[in-house]
Motif scaffolding. Sequence first.
Motif, PDB file in Angstrom:
ATOM      1  N   LYS A  87       1.090  -1.304  -0.052  1.00 40.40           N
ATOM      2  CA  LYS A  87       0.037  -0.050  -0.111  1.00 40.40           C
ATOM      3  C   LYS A  87       0.898   1.383   0.127  1.00 40.40           C
ATOM      4  N   ALA A  89       0.716   5.118   1.091  1.00 39.58           N
ATOM      5  CA  ALA A  89       0.027   6.345   1.853  1.00 39.58           C
ATOM      6  C   ALA A  89       0.704   7.619   1.669  1.00 39.58           C
ATOM      7  N   ARG A 106      -2.941  10.791  12.550  1.00 40.08           N
ATOM      8  CA  ARG A 106      -3.173  10.437  11.205  1.00 40.08           C
ATOM      9  C   ARG A 106      -2.394   9.255  10.722  1.00 40.08           C
ATOM     10  N   GLN A 110      -1.915   4.107   9.374  1.00 34.12           N
ATOM     11  CA  GLN A 110      -1.354   3.809   8.025  1.00 34.12           C
ATOM     12  C   GLN A 110      -0.073   2.692   8.220  1.00 34.12           C
ATOM     13  N   VAL A 118       4.071  -1.101   3.433  1.00 32.28           N
ATOM     14  CA  VAL A 118       3.344   0.192   3.376  1.00 32.28           C
ATOM     15  C   VAL A 118       4.365   1.344   2.800  1.00 32.28           C
ATOM     16  N   PHE A 120       5.362   5.178   2.528  1.00 34.67           N
ATOM     17  CA  PHE A 120       4.895   6.707   3.009  1.00 34.67           C
ATOM     18  C   PHE A 120       5.547   7.325   1.841  1.00 34.67           C
ATOM     19  N   SER A 123       5.636  11.924   4.847  1.00 33.92           N
ATOM     20  CA  SER A 123       5.158  11.210   5.945  1.00 33.92           C
ATOM     21  C   SER A 123       5.340  12.154   6.996  1.00 33.92           C
TER      22      SER A 123
END
Length: 267
Positions: A87, A89, A106, A110, A118, A120, A123
């Motif tokens: 993923k 983010a 927030r 993530q 994941v 970033f 970030s």
Amino acid sequence: MKLYRVKPGDRVRLRDWKPDDRSGFNGNKEDSLKVREKLRLKLEELQNLLYAEHRHRLLIVIQAMDTGGKDGTIRAVFQGVNPQGVKVASFKSPTPAERDHDYLWRVHPQIPGKGEIVIFNRSHYEDVLIVRVHDFVPPAVWKKRYAHINDFERMLTDEGVTILKFYLNIDKDEQKRRLQERLDNPEKHWKFNADDLAERNLWPQYMKAYEDMLTRTSTPWAPWHIVPSNRGWYRDLVVAQTIVDALKKLDMHYPPAPEGIDKIVID
């Protein structure tokens, strides 16, 4: 690629890190593409193993100045991997709801779960970069955040997250060339943002902020890598090799077969 890792405790001066360096690879662009394809296949294999084992977690943090190559790096390095387990983010200006909470609120949702990678794209480090350069918060506030972030990342690694952090290092002349290319090429007009020019005028302030960030937050558990990024092909090679090396060190194994599987007969 250890030569690009920032040793914890070392003072970073970006003028000492050459954006056009390529001493980690004895070859040219054409050679690198062949090596990168082998790395891509290895990454695909390791990512599948990570997903199947469902034990480890990998967080990749990418920071750079505008046009530094964040999107291009993600496309090149992760081409062909299983999207189920990877993923991306992106962290833009905080929403009103996000502003009502602490700056890391927030970020935590993530963080990768077991078996996930994941990435970033920008970030939590924006909270010691852009907020500093634009005076969004007082120095007394952002200066405390280095320790906050180090503690946050230490907690994540204690919980089984492997963290790789990359600063894509370009020089101001290369940024000018890339911005001009966006103006000259109609197919890249959509990428041009006039606000990037205003940010470009703050280059010295950003370099100072990045130097302090890299110095204060390269830790034994989550070190920074300063990646020479004037040449996109070399940047991608360094990042891909570093990720593959990190995944290999996890010593992953496929889960054992369910008991009795050898007796199952499918009609």
